[in-house]
Design an enzyme around this catalytic site. Structure first.
Site, PDB file in Angstrom:
ATOM      1  N   ALA A   9      73.150  43.643  45.283  1.00 37.47           N
ATOM      2  CA  ALA A   9      71.732  42.912  45.377  1.00 37.47           C
ATOM      3  C   ALA A   9      70.736  43.791  45.891  1.00 37.47           C
ATOM      4  O   ALA A   9      69.740  43.117  46.171  1.00 37.47           O
ATOM      5  CB  ALA A   9      72.075  41.973  46.600  1.00 37.47           C
ATOM      6  N   SER A  10      70.721  44.981  45.848  1.00 38.24           N
ATOM      7  CA  SER A  10      69.818  46.122  46.023  1.00 38.24           C
ATOM      8  C   SER A  10      68.524  46.159  44.893  1.00 38.24           C
ATOM      9  O   SER A  10      67.578  46.513  45.092  1.00 38.24           O
ATOM     10  CB  SER A  10      70.196  47.512  46.448  1.00 38.24           C
ATOM     11  OG  SER A  10      71.138  47.938  45.527  1.00 38.24           O
ATOM     12  N   ARG A  11      69.243  45.972  43.649  1.00 40.55           N
ATOM     13  CA  ARG A  11      68.274  46.187  42.482  1.00 40.55           C
ATOM     14  C   ARG A  11      68.736  45.287  41.518  1.00 40.55           C
ATOM     15  O   ARG A  11      69.839  44.576  41.568  1.00 40.55           O
ATOM     16  CB  ARG A  11      68.839  47.529  41.831  1.00 40.55           C
ATOM     17  CG  ARG A  11      68.351  48.842  42.842  1.00 40.55           C
ATOM     18  CD  ARG A  11      68.615  49.901  42.161  1.00 40.55           C
ATOM     19  NE  ARG A  11      70.054  50.698  42.377  1.00 40.55           N
ATOM     20  CZ  ARG A  11      70.702  50.915  41.213  1.00 40.55           C
ATOM     21  NH1 ARG A  11      70.354  51.290  39.908  1.00 40.55           N
ATOM     22  NH2 ARG A  11      71.988  51.586  41.555  1.00 40.55           N
ATOM     23  N   ASN A  86      78.640  40.837  41.341  1.00 35.74           N
ATOM     24  CA  ASN A  86      77.829  41.554  40.561  1.00 35.74           C
ATOM     25  C   ASN A  86      77.636  43.253  40.423  1.00 35.74           C
ATOM     26  O   ASN A  86      77.349  43.652  39.415  1.00 35.74           O
ATOM     27  CB  ASN A  86      76.251  40.993  40.812  1.00 35.74           C
ATOM     28  CG  ASN A  86      75.469  41.954  40.235  1.00 35.74           C
ATOM     29  OD1 ASN A  86      74.790  41.613  38.969  1.00 35.74           O
ATOM     30  ND2 ASN A  86      74.696  42.580  41.020  1.00 35.74           N
ATOM     31  N   SER A 139      80.050  41.245  30.673  1.00 42.41           N
ATOM     32  CA  SER A 139      79.052  42.047  29.828  1.00 42.41           C
ATOM     33  C   SER A 139      79.439  41.739  28.500  1.00 42.41           C
ATOM     34  O   SER A 139      80.563  41.414  28.104  1.00 42.41           O
ATOM     35  CB  SER A 139      79.056  43.628  29.997  1.00 42.41           C
ATOM     36  OG  SER A 139      78.527  44.338  28.993  1.00 42.41           O
ATOM     37  N   TYR A 152      84.140  51.230  30.087  1.00 42.83           N
ATOM     38  CA  TYR A 152      83.232  49.812  30.569  1.00 42.83           C
ATOM     39  C   TYR A 152      83.738  48.690  30.163  1.00 42.83           C
ATOM     40  O   TYR A 152      83.827  47.713  30.880  1.00 42.83           O
ATOM     41  CB  TYR A 152      81.623  50.482  30.195  1.00 42.83           C
ATOM     42  CG  TYR A 152      80.509  49.139  30.705  1.00 42.83           C
ATOM     43  CD1 TYR A 152      80.507  49.186  31.985  1.00 42.83           C
ATOM     44  CD2 TYR A 152      80.175  48.377  29.938  1.00 42.83           C
ATOM     45  CE1 TYR A 152      79.278  48.128  32.713  1.00 42.83           C
ATOM     46  CE2 TYR A 152      79.341  47.490  30.325  1.00 42.83           C
ATOM     47  CZ  TYR A 152      78.907  47.330  31.636  1.00 42.83           C
ATOM     48  OH  TYR A 152      77.766  46.473  32.103  1.00 42.83           O
ATOM     49  N   LYS A 156      85.114  45.336  32.079  1.00 40.32           N
ATOM     50  CA  LYS A 156      84.755  43.948  32.084  1.00 40.32           C
ATOM     51  C   LYS A 156      85.472  43.020  31.564  1.00 40.32           C
ATOM     52  O   LYS A 156      85.457  41.991  31.852  1.00 40.32           O
ATOM     53  CB  LYS A 156      83.123  44.056  31.314  1.00 40.32           C
ATOM     54  CG  LYS A 156      82.092  45.118  31.960  1.00 40.32           C
ATOM     55  CD  LYS A 156      81.616  44.232  33.232  1.00 40.32           C
ATOM     56  CE  LYS A 156      80.610  45.013  34.096  1.00 40.32           C
ATOM     57  NZ  LYS A 156      80.281  44.428  35.286  1.00 40.32           N
ATOM     58  N   ILE A 185      69.717  43.208  29.561  1.00 40.09           N
ATOM     59  CA  ILE A 185      68.638  42.667  30.573  1.00 40.09           C
ATOM     60  C   ILE A 185      67.938  43.946  31.254  1.00 40.09           C
ATOM     61  O   ILE A 185      68.492  45.199  31.438  1.00 40.09           O
ATOM     62  CB  ILE A 185      69.399  41.971  31.873  1.00 40.09           C
ATOM     63  CG1 ILE A 185      70.455  41.111  31.263  1.00 40.09           C
ATOM     64  CG2 ILE A 185      68.643  41.623  32.861  1.00 40.09           C
ATOM     65  CD1 ILE A 185      69.752  39.948  30.464  1.00 40.09           C
TER      66      ILE A 185
HETATM   67  N1  LIG Z   1      71.448  45.273  32.873  1.00 47.28           N
HETATM   68  C1  LIG Z   1      72.071  44.784  31.767  1.00 47.28           C
HETATM   69  O1  LIG Z   1      71.834  44.687  30.496  1.00 47.28           O
HETATM   70  C2  LIG Z   1      73.611  44.447  32.005  1.00 47.28           C
HETATM   71  C3  LIG Z   1      74.214  43.900  30.568  1.00 47.28           C
HETATM   72  C4  LIG Z   1      75.792  43.705  31.009  1.00 47.28           C
HETATM   73  C5  LIG Z   1      76.201  43.473  32.188  1.00 47.28           C
HETATM   74  N2  LIG Z   1      75.710  43.711  33.210  1.00 47.28           N
HETATM   75  C6  LIG Z   1      76.100  43.908  34.511  1.00 47.28           C
HETATM   76  O2  LIG Z   1      75.386  43.179  35.409  1.00 47.28           O
HETATM   77  C7  LIG Z   1      75.705  43.713  37.030  1.00 47.28           C
HETATM   78  C8  LIG Z   1      74.313  44.096  37.400  1.00 47.28           C
HETATM   79  O3  LIG Z   1      73.922  45.062  36.522  1.00 47.28           O
HETATM   80  P1  LIG Z   1      72.385  45.752  36.688  1.00 47.28           P
HETATM   81  O4  LIG Z   1      71.714  45.866  35.356  1.00 47.28           O
HETATM   82  O5  LIG Z   1      71.536  44.818  37.678  1.00 47.28           O
HETATM   83  O6  LIG Z   1      72.583  47.093  37.465  1.00 47.28           O
HETATM   84  P2  LIG Z   1      71.563  47.967  38.259  1.00 47.28           P
HETATM   85  O7  LIG Z   1      70.318  47.805  38.166  1.00 47.28           O
HETATM   86  O8  LIG Z   1      72.366  49.630  37.901  1.00 47.28           O
HETATM   87  O9  LIG Z   1      72.342  47.811  39.662  1.00 47.28           O
HETATM   88  C9  LIG Z   1      73.540  48.014  40.001  1.00 47.28           C
HETATM   89  C10 LIG Z   1      73.910  47.633  41.394  1.00 47.28           C
HETATM   90  O10 LIG Z   1      75.195  47.705  41.647  1.00 47.28           O
HETATM   91  C11 LIG Z   1      75.350  48.299  43.095  1.00 47.28           C
HETATM   92  N3  LIG Z   1      76.392  49.053  43.260  1.00 47.28           N
HETATM   93  C12 LIG Z   1      76.675  50.264  42.322  1.00 47.28           C
HETATM   94  N4  LIG Z   1      77.653  51.025  42.476  1.00 47.28           N
HETATM   95  C13 LIG Z   1      78.199  50.586  43.684  1.00 47.28           C
HETATM   96  C14 LIG Z   1      79.434  50.640  44.585  1.00 47.28           C
HETATM   97  N5  LIG Z   1      80.233  51.886  44.354  1.00 47.28           N
HETATM   98  N6  LIG Z   1      79.520  49.797  45.528  1.00 47.28           N
HETATM   99  C15 LIG Z   1      78.822  48.736  45.793  1.00 47.28           C
HETATM  100  N7  LIG Z   1      77.695  48.237  44.959  1.00 47.28           N
HETATM  101  C16 LIG Z   1      77.559  49.278  44.083  1.00 47.28           C
HETATM  102  C17 LIG Z   1      73.934  48.994  43.111  1.00 47.28           C
HETATM  103  O11 LIG Z   1      73.834  49.502  44.309  1.00 47.28           O
HETATM  104  P3  LIG Z   1      73.050  50.590  45.034  1.00 47.28           P
HETATM  105  O12 LIG Z   1      71.450  50.336  44.618  1.00 47.28           O
HETATM  106  O13 LIG Z   1      73.004  50.339  46.554  1.00 47.28           O
HETATM  107  O14 LIG Z   1      73.695  51.685  44.627  1.00 47.28           O
HETATM  108  C18 LIG Z   1      73.025  48.226  42.588  1.00 47.28           C
HETATM  109  O15 LIG Z   1      72.394  47.051  43.550  1.00 47.28           O
HETATM  110  C19 LIG Z   1      76.548  44.871  36.683  1.00 47.28           C
HETATM  111  O16 LIG Z   1      78.003  44.279  37.014  1.00 47.28           O
HETATM  112  C20 LIG Z   1      76.523  45.119  35.274  1.00 47.28           C
HETATM  113  O17 LIG Z   1      77.656  45.760  34.600  1.00 47.28           O
HETATM  114  C21 LIG Z   1      74.261  44.381  33.222  1.00 47.28           C
END
Ligand SMILES: NC(=O)c1ccc[n+]([C@@H]2O[C@H](COP(=O)([O-])OP(=O)(O)OC[C@H]3O[C@@H](n4cnc5c(N)ncnc54)[C@H](OP(=O)(O)O)[C@@H]3O)[C@@H](O)[C@H]2O)c1
Length: 242
Positions: A9-11, A86, A139, A152, A156, A185
């Site tokens: 939830a940080s990003r 998430n 995903s 990956y 998923k 996204i």
């Molecule tokens: N963005 C897209 O287009 C997309 C597409 C398909 C699926 N998704 C999925 O949607 C979800 C969120 O993606 P996002 O795009 O928001 O990613 P993101 O901006 O890279 O953020 C990832 C988040 O996961 C946390 N995280 C990473 N490693 C971790 C660990 N070892 N333990 C606990 N927390 C951890 C991070 O925390 P810190 O900041 O504290 O490290 C951050 O809050 C993911 O599961 C991703 O696979 C995203």
């Protein structure tokens, strides 16, 4: 209203989900790994708006962290009634022969094992209380293979089987389990610089990238709906019909 735990939830998407669930009146625990300041600032902002919110650190690559995270959240906010699993990681596009065992294990630990461990920890309490919502972030890669790599896509795709199994066990007890699968996204996870992103946006039928708030909006609807369970919903700007 309920108590929600949103991991990652940080990003990005998780941050938007936490904000949206708080807007909807839920108490929210914000899980994070490295971004303590960002998670803490959002929790403070949500508290200033009148809600209950805490930020709790846990590296979900560590198998002991899932239980410890839920223990810490429940000590501060009470039983977790909504779990949005998430948090996720990827490594850039790879051919299968370039994926190391360590990378495979790390992606599966964070992307698949941690959601299993979190669900295992919270689901029995949800079922006893007769209410729960579990949403797993997959995903488009689970459907198509995607552009990241086999590690990956596999991590998923496993979430879909996990959701089907959990749903069979728990839907009769008021606990719904669903998968939301976004694609393209705007977040740190999206690969490439501005040119790559522009090309990715043009490749979509809607002609633009998705926004974290749009994923959060869908998750909020999933959380509200007690008749929706055992489903996977693809949110990808129209590219892949399911
Ligand atoms: N963005 C897209 O287009 C997309 C597409 C398909 C699926 N998704 C999925 O949607 C979800 C969120 O993606 P996002 O795009 O928001 O990613 P993101 O901006 O890279 O953020 C990832 C988040 O996961 C946390 N995280 C990473 N490693 C971790 C660990 N070892 N333990 C606990 N927390 C951890 C991070 O925390 P810190 O900041 O504290 O490290 C951050 O809050 C993911 O599961 C991703 O696979 C995203």
């Amino acid at each position: 209203m309920a108590t929600a735990l949103v991991t990652g939830a940080s990003r990005g998407i998780g941050r938007a989900v936490a904000r949206r669930l708080a807007d909807d009146g839920h108490d929210v625990a914000l899980g994070y790994a490295a971004s303590a300041d960002a998670a803490g600032e959002l929790a403070a902002e949500l508290r200033a708006l009148g809600g209950r919110a805490v930020a709790v650190g846990a590296d979900l690559a560590d198998p002991a962290a899932a239980d410890a995270l839920v223990d810490a959240v429940e000590a501060q906010l009470g039983p977790v009634e909504i779990l949005v699993a998430n948090a996720g990681v990827n490594t850039p596009g790879r051919r299968v022969e370039e994926i190391s065992l360590e990378e495979w294990d790390r992606l599966h630990a964070v992307n698949l094992r941690a959601p299993f461990l979190l669900a295992r920890r919270v689901l029995p309490g949800m079922a006893r209380r007769g209410f729960g919502r579990i949403v797993l972030l997959s995903s488009v890669a689970a459907y198509t293979g995607g552009i990241i790599g086999a590690h990956y896509a596999s991590s998923k795709a496993g979430l879909h089987g996990l959701a089907h199994s959990l749903s069979q066990q728990a839907s009769g007890d008021g606990v719904t389990v669903n998968v939301v699968a976004p694609a393209l996204i705007e977040s740190d996870m999206l690969p490439g610089g501005p040119d790559t992103r522009a090309a990715l946006a043009e490749s979509l039928p809607v002609g633009r990238l998705g926004r974290p708030e749009e994923v959060a909006d869908l998750i909020a609807a999933v959380v509200r709906n007690g008749f929706l369970t055992n489903q996977s919903i693809l949110l990808d700007g129209g590219r892949h019909p399911t």
